[in-house]
Write a protein that holds these residues in place. Structure first.
Motif, PDB file in Angstrom:
ATOM      1  N   ASN A 114      -7.414   5.764   3.355  1.00 10.56           N
ATOM      2  CA  ASN A 114      -6.405   5.174   2.466  1.00 10.56           C
ATOM      3  C   ASN A 114      -5.673   4.015   3.139  1.00 10.56           C
ATOM      4  O   ASN A 114      -5.367   3.002   2.491  1.00 10.56           O
ATOM      5  CB  ASN A 114      -5.405   6.247   2.036  1.00 10.56           C
ATOM      6  N   ALA A 115      -5.401   4.139   4.435  1.00 13.16           N
ATOM      7  CA  ALA A 115      -4.730   3.054   5.151  1.00 13.16           C
ATOM      8  C   ALA A 115      -5.603   1.809   5.201  1.00 13.16           C
ATOM      9  O   ALA A 115      -5.115   0.682   5.002  1.00 13.16           O
ATOM     10  CB  ALA A 115      -4.366   3.501   6.565  1.00 13.16           C
ATOM     11  N   LEU A 116      -6.885   1.985   5.453  1.00 13.48           N
ATOM     12  CA  LEU A 116      -7.785   0.834   5.489  1.00 13.48           C
ATOM     13  C   LEU A 116      -7.883   0.175   4.118  1.00 13.48           C
ATOM     14  O   LEU A 116      -7.944  -1.057   4.017  1.00 13.48           O
ATOM     15  CB  LEU A 116      -9.165   1.270   5.970  1.00 13.48           C
ATOM     16  N   ALA A 117      -7.906   0.985   3.076  1.00 15.47           N
ATOM     17  CA  ALA A 117      -7.941   0.418   1.723  1.00 15.47           C
ATOM     18  C   ALA A 117      -6.700  -0.435   1.462  1.00 15.47           C
ATOM     19  O   ALA A 117      -6.779  -1.530   0.885  1.00 15.47           O
ATOM     20  CB  ALA A 117      -8.047   1.536   0.692  1.00 15.47           C
ATOM     21  N   ILE A 118      -5.555   0.059   1.899  1.00 17.66           N
ATOM     22  CA  ILE A 118      -4.305  -0.683   1.720  1.00 17.66           C
ATOM     23  C   ILE A 118      -4.329  -1.972   2.540  1.00 17.66           C
ATOM     24  O   ILE A 118      -3.916  -3.039   2.066  1.00 17.66           O
ATOM     25  CB  ILE A 118      -3.099   0.202   2.111  1.00 17.66           C
ATOM     26  N   LEU A 119      -4.794  -1.888   3.785  1.00 17.88           N
ATOM     27  CA  LEU A 119      -4.857  -3.078   4.641  1.00 17.88           C
ATOM     28  C   LEU A 119      -5.821  -4.123   4.086  1.00 17.88           C
ATOM     29  O   LEU A 119      -5.554  -5.331   4.164  1.00 17.88           O
ATOM     30  CB  LEU A 119      -5.275  -2.684   6.054  1.00 17.88           C
ATOM     31  N   ILE A 120      -6.936  -3.656   3.532  1.00 19.33           N
ATOM     32  CA  ILE A 120      -7.886  -4.599   2.921  1.00 19.33           C
ATOM     33  C   ILE A 120      -7.220  -5.338   1.768  1.00 19.33           C
ATOM     34  O   ILE A 120      -7.357  -6.564   1.634  1.00 19.33           O
ATOM     35  CB  ILE A 120      -9.141  -3.844   2.427  1.00 19.33           C
ATOM     36  N   PHE A 121      -6.478  -4.607   0.934  1.00 16.32           N
ATOM     37  CA  PHE A 121      -5.797  -5.247  -0.194  1.00 16.32           C
ATOM     38  C   PHE A 121      -4.698  -6.194   0.293  1.00 16.32           C
ATOM     39  O   PHE A 121      -4.562  -7.320  -0.203  1.00 16.32           O
ATOM     40  CB  PHE A 121      -5.201  -4.185  -1.115  1.00 16.32           C
ATOM     41  N   MET A 122      -3.921  -5.739   1.282  1.00 21.97           N
ATOM     42  CA  MET A 122      -2.836  -6.578   1.801  1.00 21.97           C
ATOM     43  C   MET A 122      -3.373  -7.881   2.387  1.00 21.97           C
ATOM     44  O   MET A 122      -2.726  -8.925   2.293  1.00 21.97           O
ATOM     45  CB  MET A 122      -2.045  -5.800   2.859  1.00 21.97           C
ATOM     46  N   ALA A 123      -4.566  -7.827   2.982  1.00 27.17           N
ATOM     47  CA  ALA A 123      -5.152  -9.032   3.577  1.00 27.17           C
ATOM     48  C   ALA A 123      -5.530 -10.067   2.521  1.00 27.17           C
ATOM     49  O   ALA A 123      -5.678 -11.255   2.832  1.00 27.17           O
ATOM     50  CB  ALA A 123      -6.382  -8.659   4.397  1.00 27.17           C
ATOM     51  N   GLN A 124      -5.683  -9.628   1.270  1.00 26.19           N
ATOM     52  CA  GLN A 124      -6.063 -10.558   0.200  1.00 26.19           C
ATOM     53  C   GLN A 124      -4.857 -11.237  -0.447  1.00 26.19           C
ATOM     54  O   GLN A 124      -5.005 -12.285  -1.079  1.00 26.19           O
ATOM     55  CB  GLN A 124      -6.860  -9.818  -0.898  1.00 26.19           C
ATOM     56  N   ILE A 125      -3.694 -10.632  -0.298  1.00 25.49           N
ATOM     57  CA  ILE A 125      -2.504 -11.145  -0.996  1.00 25.49           C
ATOM     58  C   ILE A 125      -2.212 -12.612  -0.681  1.00 25.49           C
ATOM     59  O   ILE A 125      -1.939 -13.411  -1.593  1.00 25.49           O
ATOM     60  CB  ILE A 125      -1.282 -10.254  -0.682  1.00 25.49           C
ATOM     61  N   PRO A 126      -2.265 -13.037   0.595  1.00 21.66           N
ATOM     62  CA  PRO A 126      -1.970 -14.455   0.872  1.00 21.66           C
ATOM     63  C   PRO A 126      -2.915 -15.432   0.174  1.00 21.66           C
ATOM     64  O   PRO A 126      -2.553 -16.604   0.000  1.00 21.66           O
ATOM     65  CB  PRO A 126      -2.134 -14.552   2.401  1.00 21.66           C
ATOM     66  N   HIS A 127      -4.091 -14.962  -0.223  1.00 20.49           N
ATOM     67  CA  HIS A 127      -5.064 -15.862  -0.839  1.00 20.49           C
ATOM     68  C   HIS A 127      -4.781 -16.131  -2.317  1.00 20.49           C
ATOM     69  O   HIS A 127      -5.373 -17.059  -2.888  1.00 20.49           O
ATOM     70  CB  HIS A 127      -6.477 -15.297  -0.696  1.00 20.49           C
ATOM     71  N   PHE A 128      -3.928 -15.304  -2.939  1.00 22.75           N
ATOM     72  CA  PHE A 128      -3.633 -15.585  -4.355  1.00 22.75           C
ATOM     73  C   PHE A 128      -2.138 -15.579  -4.670  1.00 22.75           C
ATOM     74  O   PHE A 128      -1.730 -16.114  -5.700  1.00 22.75           O
ATOM     75  CB  PHE A 128      -4.370 -14.591  -5.269  1.00 22.75           C
ATOM     76  N   TRP A 129      -1.320 -15.026  -3.800  1.00 26.16           N
ATOM     77  CA  TRP A 129       0.114 -14.998  -4.081  1.00 26.16           C
ATOM     78  C   TRP A 129       0.715 -16.380  -3.851  1.00 26.16           C
ATOM     79  O   TRP A 129       0.514 -17.001  -2.819  1.00 26.16           O
ATOM     80  CB  TRP A 129       0.814 -13.973  -3.196  1.00 26.16           C
ATOM     81  N   GLY A 130       1.439 -16.864  -4.818  1.00 26.96           N
ATOM     82  CA  GLY A 130       2.057 -18.180  -4.707  1.00 26.96           C
ATOM     83  C   GLY A 130       1.126 -19.328  -5.028  1.00 26.96           C
ATOM     84  O   GLY A 130       1.485 -20.498  -4.838  1.00 26.96           O
ATOM     85  N   THR A 131      -0.089 -19.030  -5.508  1.00 28.29           N
ATOM     86  CA  THR A 131      -1.035 -20.079  -5.883  1.00 28.29           C
ATOM     87  C   THR A 131      -0.927 -20.357  -7.382  1.00 28.29           C
ATOM     88  O   THR A 131      -0.185 -19.692  -8.109  1.00 28.29           O
ATOM     89  CB  THR A 131      -2.470 -19.656  -5.535  1.00 28.29           C
TER      90      THR A 131
END
Length: 498
Positions: free
Chosen positions: A136-153
């Motif tokens: 579950n932690a890895l799943a969360i980290l994978i998702f968190m790593a994607q946030i900078p690529h679409f947040w604020g775009t």
């Protein structure tokens, strides 16, 4: 005719799946999809480590290809990872890339040594709740790593991510011949290039290499000073790499209902890192995200792992200009999908939480929290194991029972002790005895107990001393062989009968 074939070819023919074309399609397409997902990840991890993108990309290629032959878990993907990059970053910042490469080689040698020392057997001490927290932690980290690529775009990126997810989840309902994430990547790339939509692309992440890696020694002084610098980092890389790889292998075992050779995997990771170091790459290990892409795409053999490394090299060296045009939104959609299917949703379902012991849930949450907070899998799993140990010790400590019986003639009292006696359960043992009210002879029967540590021996000595101060004698009986040997070695006050 089959009988006319040489023996080697006949054996090879027997090992190949009967429907060869579907098998090859599944394995090769899964490998291609993983290769596409590896590119931005390897570049991002290189940036975290403070090295040129080609260091991470070449490391991923060499690690994937080598582990396909050397590893003990078919279909598992190994490459440059974020966990290893975090360990390596301080070394690069203080001493440069040459020391990182030397540390990578030393880490590989340490991993090989640990493999032959039986480190894989330690996996049996990692509870299921820690493994669930790790996933579950890895799943969360994978998702968190994607946030900078679409947040604020702009809205184009959000729309492309949404469209990619729709294709990934919707296409399998009508068409399964090609992995839907691969279709999403091709389709979104065609749309952005065809209509000239300006969105962040893979090329924006960093320059792709144009040549092949070459064999070379680390550019460092070969002396004890260098060893003193790289040794602590090498140990950290070796530990984190083996931990993440063995945990990921366990996840794949469960997902595919197959077993793996953990010792071979440990040694394979070490040899792979040695090869990576001599070709100028950064240390790598198993990648849960890319592995789940591979497995969810239907891959089950080493061919998919080798294909991932081979296609990665072709994509970055031969087709670099094409790959550079892939919109990051397409790869973000793939990784968001991976995070969703990796997360164990059953573990947080209300029905599961009501049925599961509270201690198990606490262990899982502690593992997730520590991993996400530190972005360090070793710390997360270590925290989970410690919490699990405390919970287990607390549970076992409460199952020790002491019952007393007074002899009919009133000449002696018998105390029967039942349970596992160790530091947590034996600390309160002294409070179960009536030192003032008991007769002059007391018998402590340990036939249904086991003495595990010095704390218990000390507790038994304390009980004996309390009775001795009141002029009463104590006899300890019923010790099994192991308990008697430990008690005999550590106790200086009690003569036991058994």
């Amino acid at each position: 005719m089959p009988s006319a074939l040489p023996p080697v070819l006949r054996r090879l023919r027997l090992t190949l799946p009967k429907p060869l074309v579907p098998f090859l399609r599944t394995e090769l397409l899964a490998g291609l999809l993983v290769a596409l997902a590896l590119i931005p990840e390897a570049i991002a991890f290189s940036i975290i480590a403070g090295v040129d993108p080609r260091v991470g990309l070449f490391a991923s290629f060499i690690m994937a290809c080598s582990i396909a032959f050397l590893g003990g878990r078919p279909a598992m993907i190994s490459a440059a990872t974020g966990a290893m990059a975090l360990v390596a970053a301080p070394l690069v910042a203080s001493h440069g890339v040459g020391h990182l490469i030397a540390a990578t080689i030393l880490a590989g040698l340490i991993q090989v040594a640990l493999a032959f020392a039986g480190v894989a057997k330690l996996m049996r001490f990692i509870p299921r709740s820690v493994l669930t927290g790790f996933i579950n932690a890895l799943a969360i980290l994978i998702f968190m790593a994607q946030i900078p690529h679409f947040w604020g775009t702009d809205w184009w990126v959000w729309g492309l991510v949404g469209a990619g997810l729709a294709v990934i989840w919707g296409l399998p309902l009508v068409f399964k011949a090609v992995p839907s994430p691969l279709v999403a990547i091709v389709a979104l790339t065609a749309v952005t290039v065809g209509f000239g939509i300006a969105v962040p692309t893979v090329g924006d992440m960093g320059d792709l290499p144009s040549g092949l890696p070459f064999l070379a020694l680390p550019d460092v002084p070969f002396n004890l000073d260098t060893l003193g610098v790289i040794a602590p980092y090498a140990v950290g890389l070796a530990a984190v790499g083996l931990l993440e790889s063995l945990m990921t292998a366990k996840v794949v075992d469960d997902a595919t209902d197959t077993s793996s050779n953990k010792t071979r995997e440990s040694a394979g990771q070490g040899i792979g890192n040695v090869l990576v170091g001599f070709f100028g790459g950064m240390a790598g290990c198993a990648m849960i995200g890319q592995t789940m892409i591979n497995v969810k795409s239907g891959a089950r053999t080493r061919l998919s792992t080798f294909a991932a490394g081979f296609f990665l090299l072709i994509l970055i060296v031969v087709l670099g200009d094409v790959v550079a045009q892939i919109p990051m939104a397409a790869l973000v959609a793939v990784m968001v999908f991976v995070s969703a299917v990796t997360f164990d949703w059953h573990s947080i379902a209300p029905k599961t939480l009501r049925r599961m012991p509270v201690s198990e849930t606490i262990v899982m949450v502690a593992t997730v929290a520590a991993t996400v907070a530190t972005h360090n899998l070793a710390i997360g799993v270590g925290a989970g194991v410690i919490v699990a140990m405390v919970a287990f010790a607390r549970k076992v400590a409460h199952v020790v029972e002491v019952t007393s019986v007074l002899d009919p003639d009133g000449t002696h009292a018998v105390y029967a002790v039942t349970g596992q006696l160790f530091f947590a359960s034996s600390n309160d043992l002294v409070h179960f005895f009536d030192y003032n009210g008991d007769p002059d002879k007391v018998v402590i029967d340990l036939s249904d107990a086991h003495v595990w540590d010095a704390s218990t021996v000390a507790a038994l000595d304390a009980i004996t001393e309390k009775y001795a101060k009141r002029g009463k004698g104590v006899e300890i009986v019923g010790l099994n062989r192991a308990s008697a040997e430990l008690h005999g070695e550590l106790s200086g006050n009690v003569s036991s009968a058994h």
